[in-house]
Motif scaffolding. Sequence first.
Motif, PDB file in Angstrom:
ATOM      1  N   LYS A  68      26.609  41.692  36.300  1.00  0.00           N
ATOM      2  CA  LYS A  68      25.905  40.590  35.650  1.00  0.00           C
ATOM      3  C   LYS A  68      26.469  40.290  34.256  1.00  0.00           C
ATOM      4  CE  LYS A  68      21.510  41.588  37.985  1.00  0.00           C
ATOM      5  NZ  LYS A  68      20.058  41.809  37.794  1.00  0.00           N
ATOM      6  N   ASP A  69      27.407  41.103  33.809  1.00  0.00           N
ATOM      7  CA  ASP A  69      28.007  40.947  32.488  1.00  0.00           C
ATOM      8  C   ASP A  69      29.337  40.204  32.630  1.00  0.00           C
ATOM      9  OD1 ASP A  69      29.217  41.185  30.021  1.00  0.00           O
ATOM     10  OD2 ASP A  69      28.835  43.330  29.795  1.00  0.00           O
ATOM     11  N   PRO A  70      29.474  39.019  32.059  1.00  0.00           N
ATOM     12  CA  PRO A  70      30.702  38.227  32.255  1.00  0.00           C
ATOM     13  C   PRO A  70      31.980  38.913  31.792  1.00  0.00           C
ATOM     14  CG  PRO A  70      28.938  36.862  31.366  1.00  0.00           C
ATOM     15  CD  PRO A  70      28.450  38.273  31.294  1.00  0.00           C
ATOM     16  N   ALA A  71      31.931  39.748  30.774  1.00  0.00           N
ATOM     17  CA  ALA A  71      33.154  40.333  30.215  1.00  0.00           C
ATOM     18  C   ALA A  71      33.869  41.249  31.226  1.00  0.00           C
ATOM     19  CB  ALA A  71      32.851  41.075  28.919  1.00  0.00           C
ATOM     20  N   PRO A  72      33.199  42.264  31.797  1.00  0.00           N
ATOM     21  CA  PRO A  72      33.900  43.083  32.787  1.00  0.00           C
ATOM     22  C   PRO A  72      34.212  42.331  34.070  1.00  0.00           C
ATOM     23  CG  PRO A  72      31.604  43.771  32.604  1.00  0.00           C
ATOM     24  CD  PRO A  72      31.860  42.819  31.488  1.00  0.00           C
ATOM     25  N   VAL A  73      33.380  41.343  34.420  1.00  0.00           N
ATOM     26  CA  VAL A  73      33.690  40.506  35.589  1.00  0.00           C
ATOM     27  C   VAL A  73      35.005  39.782  35.378  1.00  0.00           C
ATOM     28  CG1 VAL A  73      32.956  38.465  36.897  1.00  0.00           C
ATOM     29  CG2 VAL A  73      31.304  40.265  36.374  1.00  0.00           C
ATOM     30  N   ALA A  74      35.196  39.239  34.186  1.00  0.00           N
ATOM     31  CA  ALA A  74      36.445  38.539  33.880  1.00  0.00           C
ATOM     32  C   ALA A  74      37.644  39.477  33.951  1.00  0.00           C
ATOM     33  CB  ALA A  74      36.353  37.901  32.496  1.00  0.00           C
ATOM     34  N   GLU A  75      37.485  40.722  33.479  1.00  0.00           N
ATOM     35  CA  GLU A  75      38.576  41.697  33.572  1.00  0.00           C
ATOM     36  C   GLU A  75      38.964  41.951  35.018  1.00  0.00           C
ATOM     37  OE1 GLU A  75      38.809  45.316  31.141  1.00  0.00           O
ATOM     38  OE2 GLU A  75      36.863  44.710  30.320  1.00  0.00           O
ATOM     39  N   ALA A  76      37.957  42.074  35.887  1.00  0.00           N
ATOM     40  CA  ALA A  76      38.237  42.345  37.305  1.00  0.00           C
ATOM     41  C   ALA A  76      38.895  41.158  37.986  1.00  0.00           C
ATOM     42  CB  ALA A  76      36.948  42.714  38.024  1.00  0.00           C
ATOM     43  N   LEU A  77      38.526  39.959  37.578  1.00  0.00           N
ATOM     44  CA  LEU A  77      39.076  38.748  38.187  1.00  0.00           C
ATOM     45  C   LEU A  77      40.475  38.419  37.687  1.00  0.00           C
ATOM     46  CD1 LEU A  77      35.876  36.506  38.106  1.00  0.00           C
ATOM     47  CD2 LEU A  77      36.951  37.483  40.149  1.00  0.00           C
ATOM     48  N   SER A  78      40.848  38.994  36.551  1.00  0.00           N
ATOM     49  CA  SER A  78      42.173  38.707  35.971  1.00  0.00           C
ATOM     50  C   SER A  78      42.761  39.986  35.381  1.00  0.00           C
ATOM     51  CB  SER A  78      42.045  37.632  34.891  1.00  0.00           C
ATOM     52  OG  SER A  78      43.307  37.275  34.370  1.00  0.00           O
ATOM     53  N   PRO A  79      43.021  40.976  36.232  1.00  0.00           N
ATOM     54  CA  PRO A  79      43.435  42.289  35.711  1.00  0.00           C
ATOM     55  C   PRO A  79      44.788  42.297  35.030  1.00  0.00           C
ATOM     56  CG  PRO A  79      43.675  42.209  38.101  1.00  0.00           C
ATOM     57  CD  PRO A  79      42.961  40.948  37.702  1.00  0.00           C
ATOM     58  N   ARG A  80      45.653  41.364  35.371  1.00  0.00           N
ATOM     59  CA  ARG A  80      46.977  41.277  34.743  1.00  0.00           C
ATOM     60  C   ARG A  80      47.162  39.906  34.090  1.00  0.00           C
ATOM     61  NH1 ARG A  80      47.157  44.370  39.177  1.00  0.00           N
ATOM     62  NH2 ARG A  80      48.256  46.376  39.073  1.00  0.00           N
ATOM     63  N   ASN A  81      46.067  39.390  33.546  1.00  0.00           N
ATOM     64  CA  ASN A  81      46.059  38.092  32.869  1.00  0.00           C
ATOM     65  C   ASN A  81      46.393  36.935  33.790  1.00  0.00           C
ATOM     66  OD1 ASN A  81      45.434  39.239  30.279  1.00  0.00           O
ATOM     67  ND2 ASN A  81      47.576  39.881  30.129  1.00  0.00           N
ATOM     68  N   THR A  82      46.239  37.149  35.085  1.00  0.00           N
ATOM     69  CA  THR A  82      46.404  36.101  36.083  1.00  0.00           C
ATOM     70  C   THR A  82      45.267  36.220  37.080  1.00  0.00           C
ATOM     71  OG1 THR A  82      48.820  36.188  35.882  1.00  0.00           O
ATOM     72  CG2 THR A  82      47.923  35.124  37.843  1.00  0.00           C
ATOM     73  N   THR A  83      44.619  35.112  37.386  1.00  0.00           N
ATOM     74  CA  THR A  83      43.496  35.151  38.317  1.00  0.00           C
ATOM     75  C   THR A  83      43.943  35.650  39.683  1.00  0.00           C
ATOM     76  OG1 THR A  83      42.547  33.244  37.168  1.00  0.00           O
ATOM     77  CG2 THR A  83      41.602  33.800  39.306  1.00  0.00           C
ATOM     78  N   VAL A  84      43.145  36.520  40.272  1.00  0.00           N
ATOM     79  CA  VAL A  84      43.480  37.074  41.588  1.00  0.00           C
ATOM     80  C   VAL A  84      43.466  35.972  42.647  1.00  0.00           C
ATOM     81  CG1 VAL A  84      42.625  39.373  41.016  1.00  0.00           C
ATOM     82  CG2 VAL A  84      41.063  37.686  42.031  1.00  0.00           C
ATOM     83  N   GLY A 125      35.785  29.040  34.340  1.00  0.00           N
ATOM     84  CA  GLY A 125      36.471  28.968  33.057  1.00  0.00           C
ATOM     85  C   GLY A 125      37.871  29.531  33.068  1.00  0.00           C
ATOM     86  N   MET A 126      38.357  29.961  34.220  1.00  0.00           N
ATOM     87  CA  MET A 126      39.689  30.560  34.297  1.00  0.00           C
ATOM     88  C   MET A 126      40.731  29.524  34.686  1.00  0.00           C
ATOM     89  SD  MET A 126      39.191  34.365  35.898  1.00  0.00           S
ATOM     90  CE  MET A 126      38.739  35.698  34.796  1.00  0.00           C
ATOM     91  N   PRO A 127      41.907  29.606  34.090  1.00  0.00           N
ATOM     92  CA  PRO A 127      42.967  28.647  34.419  1.00  0.00           C
ATOM     93  C   PRO A 127      43.685  29.024  35.711  1.00  0.00           C
ATOM     94  CG  PRO A 127      43.754  30.211  32.797  1.00  0.00           C
ATOM     95  CD  PRO A 127      42.306  30.545  33.029  1.00  0.00           C
ATOM     96  N   GLY A 128      44.509  28.087  36.164  1.00  0.00           N
ATOM     97  CA  GLY A 128      45.371  28.368  37.306  1.00  0.00           C
ATOM     98  C   GLY A 128      44.703  28.131  38.643  1.00  0.00           C
ATOM     99  N   PRO A 129      45.409  28.444  39.729  1.00  0.00           N
ATOM    100  CA  PRO A 129      44.867  28.253  41.074  1.00  0.00           C
ATOM    101  C   PRO A 129      43.594  29.057  41.273  1.00  0.00           C
ATOM    102  CG  PRO A 129      47.232  28.678  41.152  1.00  0.00           C
ATOM    103  CD  PRO A 129      46.797  28.939  39.750  1.00  0.00           C
ATOM    104  N   LYS A 130      42.661  28.477  42.002  1.00  0.00           N
ATOM    105  CA  LYS A 130      41.391  29.140  42.247  1.00  0.00           C
ATOM    106  C   LYS A 130      41.490  30.041  43.480  1.00  0.00           C
ATOM    107  CE  LYS A 130      39.347  27.102  38.808  1.00  0.00           C
ATOM    108  NZ  LYS A 130      38.968  27.874  37.600  1.00  0.00           N
ATOM    109  N   PRO A 131      40.721  31.146  43.500  1.00  0.00           N
ATOM    110  CA  PRO A 131      40.832  32.098  44.602  1.00  0.00           C
ATOM    111  C   PRO A 131      39.972  31.727  45.807  1.00  0.00           C
ATOM    112  CG  PRO A 131      39.297  32.933  42.975  1.00  0.00           C
ATOM    113  CD  PRO A 131      39.847  31.636  42.422  1.00  0.00           C
ATOM    114  N   LEU A 132      40.257  32.393  46.908  1.00  0.00           N
ATOM    115  CA  LEU A 132      39.393  32.387  48.082  1.00  0.00           C
ATOM    116  C   LEU A 132      38.313  33.439  47.856  1.00  0.00           C
ATOM    117  CD1 LEU A 132      38.736  31.720  51.108  1.00  0.00           C
ATOM    118  CD2 LEU A 132      40.336  33.556  51.699  1.00  0.00           C
ATOM    119  N   LEU A 133      37.073  33.085  48.119  1.00  0.00           N
ATOM    120  CA  LEU A 133      35.947  34.001  47.926  1.00  0.00           C
ATOM    121  C   LEU A 133      35.385  34.426  49.271  1.00  0.00           C
ATOM    122  CD1 LEU A 133      33.688  35.388  46.223  1.00  0.00           C
ATOM    123  CD2 LEU A 133      32.476  33.187  46.278  1.00  0.00           C
TER     124      LEU A 133
END
Length: 260
Positions: A68-84, A125-133
Motif C-alpha cells: 500500500k506504500d507507493p515508494a517500495p511499489v515503485a522500486e519493485a516496478l522499476s528495479p533497474r530504472n526501467t519499468t518491467v 506516473g512511470m515513463p515508457g511502455p506500459k506493462p501487461l498486468l
Amino acid sequence: MTARKPTIAFFGATGGCAAACLALTLEAGYDCSALVRSRSKLENLLVARQIPSSTISSRLTIIEGNVKDPAPVAEALSPRNTTVDIVISAIGGTMVFGSNPLRATLDDPTICQDAISTILSVLRGMPGPKPLLAVLSTTGISDRVRDVPLAMIPLYHWVLRVPHEDKKKMESLVVGEMGRPAEQRAIKSFVAVRPSLFTNGPRLGLKKLRVGAEDGREGKPAVGYTISRADAGGWIFDEIIKGWDRGRVQWEGKMVSITY
C-alpha cells in the motif's frame, strides 16, 4: 538474434501460487523483482524449491515493504530504472473466522483492491511502455456465467463472500483502467486468472488443466472443484510469461478460469 526476455515484478510472492511461478521464472533465466514484507521468508521459500542462492542473488531484486506504500511499489516496478514488462499481483489476505465459523473474513478485507489501486496509481506516473498486468483472482465472482459447480455455491457465495467481494472489486479496478484513454492507462493490457479452490498438491502440468475464459461480452468458463497452487503458478508461467516470449499472450483482456 535472440529476443530479449521480459522482466517481471511479483507482488504476493510468498504465497503458494506466486512462489511456484517465481521459482519457475528464475529457473528459466528471467530477471525478476519482488515486493515482500520479509526478505528471508521469500529466500527460504525459493531455496526450498531448489533455486540456488546464486540465482536468487543474480536474477531477483527483493524489496521489503508494504504494497500500500507507493515508494517500495515503485522500486519493485522499476528495479533497474526501467519499468518491467509484466506485473504479477497475487496479493491476498489471511482468512479469519470469527464467532460464525461459516462466515469468513480477511485480516485485511480490502487488501486486493488496495494493492492493485496502489500498483495502478504508481504505474500511471512511470515513463515508457506500459506493462501487461496479471492478477490472481478467483472463480465464483462472475456476474455473467456460473463458473463453479452447483455443490460449491454455498461455500463461494456465503462462507467466502468477504474475500470474494475484495477480488471482485480488484477486477473492476483493472477493467476500469482499460476504459481510460490509451495515453492515460497504467497498463497495456491485463489477464485476470481465476483458479478454482486451491489445494497444496503437486504440479501435474498443463495437460491436466481445463481452461475457460470470459471477456466482458461472452463467457465459456471451465467449471471444476480444485486446482493446486503449484499448477496455478505453473499456468501463469507457461501461458503468460512464456506466452510473452512466444510473441502473443492469447488471454489478454480476459478473465481466465483454470481448474482440474
